[in-house]
Structures are given as C-alpha cells and as structure tokens.
Design an enzyme around this catalytic site. Structure first.
Site, mmCIF file in Angstrom:
data_model
loop_
_atom_site.group_PDB
_atom_site.id
_atom_site.type_symbol
_atom_site.label_atom_id
_atom_site.label_comp_id
_atom_site.label_asym_id
_atom_site.label_seq_id
_atom_site.Cartn_x
_atom_site.Cartn_y
_atom_site.Cartn_z
ATOM 1 N N SER A 128 0.824 -1.202 0.000
ATOM 2 C CA SER A 128 0.000 0.000 0.000
ATOM 3 C C SER A 128 0.862 1.256 0.000
ATOM 4 O O SER A 128 1.919 1.303 0.621
ATOM 5 C CB SER A 128 -0.922 0.035 1.219
ATOM 6 O OG SER A 128 -1.677 1.241 1.233
ATOM 7 N N LYS A 183 -4.642 -6.324 3.517
ATOM 8 C CA LYS A 183 -4.583 -5.235 2.536
ATOM 9 C C LYS A 183 -5.994 -4.875 2.048
ATOM 10 O O LYS A 183 -6.310 -3.700 1.825
ATOM 11 C CB LYS A 183 -3.701 -5.651 1.358
ATOM 12 C CG LYS A 183 -3.679 -4.664 0.182
ATOM 13 C CD LYS A 183 -3.209 -3.277 0.596
ATOM 14 C CE LYS A 183 -2.799 -2.416 -0.595
ATOM 15 N NZ LYS A 183 -3.805 -2.286 -1.657
ATOM 16 N N HIS A 186 -7.592 -2.850 4.698
ATOM 17 C CA HIS A 186 -6.956 -1.528 4.605
ATOM 18 C C HIS A 186 -7.657 -0.690 3.543
ATOM 19 O O HIS A 186 -8.012 0.471 3.764
ATOM 20 C CB HIS A 186 -5.472 -1.679 4.254
ATOM 21 C CG HIS A 186 -4.816 -0.420 3.778
ATOM 22 N ND1 HIS A 186 -5.014 0.090 2.501
ATOM 23 C CD2 HIS A 186 -3.965 0.455 4.385
ATOM 24 C CE1 HIS A 186 -4.342 1.213 2.357
ATOM 25 N NE2 HIS A 186 -3.689 1.450 3.485
ATOM 26 N N ASN A 187 -7.894 -1.288 2.372
ATOM 27 C CA ASN A 187 -8.517 -0.542 1.287
ATOM 28 C C ASN A 187 -9.966 -0.202 1.597
ATOM 29 O O ASN A 187 -10.464 0.855 1.195
ATOM 30 C CB ASN A 187 -8.417 -1.336 -0.015
ATOM 31 C CG ASN A 187 -7.024 -1.292 -0.615
ATOM 32 O OD1 ASN A 187 -6.050 -1.015 0.087
ATOM 33 N ND2 ASN A 187 -6.906 -1.571 -1.890
ATOM 34 N N GLU A 190 -9.811 2.701 3.728
ATOM 35 C CA GLU A 190 -9.439 3.817 2.847
ATOM 36 C C GLU A 190 -10.678 4.391 2.156
ATOM 37 O O GLU A 190 -10.874 5.613 2.108
ATOM 38 C CB GLU A 190 -8.431 3.312 1.816
ATOM 39 C CG GLU A 190 -8.015 4.301 0.758
ATOM 40 C CD GLU A 190 -7.115 3.643 -0.278
ATOM 41 O OE1 GLU A 190 -7.387 3.828 -1.489
ATOM 42 O OE2 GLU A 190 -6.162 2.937 0.109
#
Length: 464
Positions: A128, A183, A186-187, A190
C-alpha cells in the site's frame, strides 16, 4: 555478470516504482515486462540506479539472471493474469524458488494458489502507498508460510516506509491469504475515510458556502491536530490547487463520479460472510456506486429539486464529527480482521497491523499509534471500548450527532457518517429491538427465541 538478488515481472506504474526502490536500497534486481521496449526504456531511464537493474527479454533470461534460490515479485493485474504468469514460469523454476504476488489480489485466490500443488513456493503480499509509496517506502503486508516471508523480509523491510520510531512498516501477517486479506480491509477503511472526508467537504461547500481555498485551509489546520493523516494532508492540497487550464479551483472542474478497482467491494462482501458489521465501509462502497449514476442523479435533481441547503455548523463541529467517524470506521475494520483470524485460523497480530499502517500506506494516521497501544492491551476488545478511544468518542459523538442531524434536515447526503453514528448507537444500547424480529421469525417460521427469564418456552402464543 552479477546475479540479481530478486526479480520482478510487470513494469507498470507500481512495478517500476517498486523495482527502483529495491535497486536504490542496494539490491540488484532483474526485471521483465511482456513488452520488451518497456523493459529497455525502464533500464535506460533508471539513471544512477541502472547498474543495479538487469533487464531481460524473456522469462528464461529473467530466471537465469537471479541467484538461486530465486525470488520473483509479480506486479501484474489480479486474477487470471497471475495464474497465467504462474503457468508460464512453472517449467523454468525449481521447487525452492519463490513467487511473490504483490498485486491487489483477492485473498481467496491467494488461499487457492497457496493450497494448490504448485511446483514452486508462493507468497501473497499486500503493498500500500500508491506510486509514491512503492518508490520511496510502502507499507507491506506479507502472507503465506513464515519461512518464505523470512527469505525476502530483509529486502522488504529495507524498502518499506519507516514509522517515527524507525520501525519498518513491513511484516508477516499470517498464513496463506492473510496478507492480501489485511490489505483488502486496509482498502475498505481507505474507502470509508475518503468518503467521510468528502461528506465533510460537501457540508463546507454546500452547507457553509465555503470556497475551495477556504476548505483547503481548514483541512490544513485539522492536519495539525488529532486528524493528522495522509488523507487529510492531501485533501488540503487538492482543495487549494488551481486548474492550469482555466485558473478555477481544481476541485470545481473535476467530475463527481468516483472510480474503484474493487477492493472496497471485496471488503464489504467478505464482511457479510464473516458476520462482521462494517456499515461505514459498506456505505462508502455504496456511495461510490451511486456517484457513477450521473444521469439518474440529474433526473432525481430535476424531479425532486436540489438537495443541499445552507446550514449553520461550526468548523470545529465538523472536525469533531470527523474524529468520531474515523474512530468508528477503524474500530469496525479491526473487528473484521479479528473475526477473520478466528474464522480462518490465522494468528493475526492486530497491534502489529496497526503499527504497519503507521507509515507508507494511504490510511496512515497519527491515531494509529494509540490504536496499536489499545489493541496490544486487549486485541479482542472492540476499539470503541478501549479507554482512550471511549473518552475521545464521548467528547466527539455529540458533534457527530449534531452534524448528521443538521445535514439530514437540510438535505445533505451523509451515508458514511450517518451509518457510523447508527452503528455506535446500536453498540451502546443494551436492550435493542431485535426481540421484535425474533417474534416475527417465530411467527412465520417457528424459528424459536431465547427468553430474558431463561425459561424453557421458546415459542410464542401465536395461535396458528
């Protein structure tokens, strides 16, 4: 000829940036791209790093250029292209060689590839930080066999971003697809963080009548306080930028239809399978989908009239509301990761994940230090119940409530902020309303229910 210590396939934006980062940190790297001209141009433009870049014109040349046991990073589009690349490399690699998928893969694909009878080792790795992060220091989330991660960890930790305490933001998350799963979440966070910022931007623009420059100054001020983060920082920058073609504020000439590559959607879908409530992220995914429906939105405005109306709110209230929303969003994300650990049998280190996200990645934020500390105290406890964050919420929830209430009353769309507030109100209600749902389910389906008094009667007197 000096052998490369690692190889990389795919010299697109991210792959090229990552390769230069690796070379800059002193590791000779062999590179290959299916278009040979791209490979040659990359090496020619590598400047002072060119001596550490070994361009190759075939997969066989790439494999031959790497010192065994080989490690090769795949920076190709997720899905079938990864499987195609594995198939093409299989006859050329030895059983001890390692393929590292560093793209935005669906973690189910990584689970499948890890479990299949591949003729080489396989590791899934979330990266990232966008192009800038890949070039100068991303956050890296490894997943697969720990021994495979340990082989490449010296390189990954050398190229990763550094937190303020000097810790590299690169670590092993767990077996199989754990790295790509982290991940993905995480996105999802985001998506939600960006959506909440956009909603606050909309309130300042349409509710308070602020111009883009003033909004940028406000974001810049907030970036000096609890909201200090990469996304607030760039929100200030983009708000203050001018269009070089017209001189107008850059934001005022950008079409309001948000793109997406699917990882936020994956987060929302997987949350349903895990029974992990993440309403702020789900609302953010919904909002992106709605943003793309330009014709329908214009028809709606023509039929029902323009929605946003002026309102009276202080920017300090907006800041506090965003603080509350951010805490609620991250709490949901970490709870989802904890649920995945239990479901998939992964030993996910929640405070370690928070520490990896402190630098390099898109959601890096000053709050993550405190989140790591709170999760270290009790990883199973929801973040909203950690004393430090419970106190912050007690101080900021009134502002979130006021912002959502005034926004809704004046026709402003606040899907993420409102979803966060509703989730919070459910989480602080000891006796909710699901008893009505249980009675309905028992009435039409004889599903039964538990009683508050613990008695054995588990069906109602519905008389049918």
């Amino acid at each position: 000829m000096t052998k490369a210590q690692i190889g990389l396939i795919g010299l697109g934006t991210m792959g090229a940036a990552l390769a230069l980062n690796i070379a800059e940190k002193g590791f000779p790297i062999a590179v290959w791209n299916r278009t040979t001209a791209v490979t040659r141009r990359f090496q020619a433009e590598a400047g002072e790093l060119a001596d550490r870049v070994i361009p190759t014109e075939s997969l066989a040349d790439l494999v031959a250029a790497i010192a065994p046991p080989r490690a090769i990073i795949l920076m190709v589009p997720a899905g079938q292209p990864v499987d195609d690349q594995i198939t093409a490399l299989a006859p050329l690699l030895d059983p001890g060689d390692l393929l590292v998928d560093a793209g935005n893969a669906n973690f189910h694909d990584t689970n499948r590839r890890t479990a299949s009878d591949l003729p080489m080792r396989f590791l899934g790795m979330g990266v990232s930080g966008g192009e800038e992060g890949a070039r100068h220091g991303p956050a890296i989330m490894g997943g697969g066999a720990r021994a495979d991660w340990d082989r490449i960890a010296p390189i990954m930790q050398a190229i990763a971003a550094r937190a303020e305490d000097g810790t590299p933001c690169a670590t092993w998350m767990g077996d199989a697809g754990a790295g790509h799963f982290v991940k993905t979440v995480h996105n999802g966070i985001e998506y939600a963080d960006m959506q909440m910022i956009a909603e606050i931007y909309g309130l300042m623009r349409d509710g308070l009548g602020m111009d883009a420059s003033g909004i940028g100054e406000t974001f810049a001020l907030w970036n000096e306080g609890p909201l200090k983060s990469y996304l607030i920082e760039i929100s200030a920058t983009v708000s203050r930028a001018s269009d070089p073609l017209t001189g107008a504020p850059m934001l005022d000439v950008i079409l309001d239809a948000a793109g997406q590559k699917g990882t936020g959607r994956w987060t929302a879908v997987e949350a349903q399978h895990l029974a992990a409530p993440i309403p702020v992220i789900e609302a953010a995914v919904m909002a992106r989908n709605v943003s793309a429906r330009l014709d329908e939105r214009k028809a709606g405005e023509a039929r029902f009239g323009p929605a946003p109306q002026p309102l009276e709110l202080a920017t300090a209230e907006l800041e506090a509301a965003l603080i509350a929303g951010k805490i609620l969003c991250y709490a949901q994300g970490f709870a989802m990761i904890e649920a995945a650990g239990r479901n998939f049998g992964w030993q996910l280190d929640l405070p370690g994940i928070a520490r990896v996200w402190r630098a390099g990645c898109i959601i890096r934020s000053a709050m993550l230090n405190d989140m790591a500390a709170a999760l270290a105290e009790n990883p199973a406890r929801n973040l909203v119940l950690a004393p430090a964050f419970a106190e912050r919420l007690q101080a900021s929830i009134p502002a979130l409530r006021q912002v959502v209430a005034q926004g809704v009353l004046h026709g402003h769309a606040l899907p993420a902020l409102a979803s966060g507030l509703s989730w919070f109100d459910m989480m602080r209600t000891g006796r909710g309303t699901a008893n009505m749902i249980q009675a309905q389910r028992d009435f039409f389906g004889a599903h039964g229910f538990d009683r508050l008094d613990g008695r054995d009667t588990h069906h109602g007197p519905w008389g049918h």
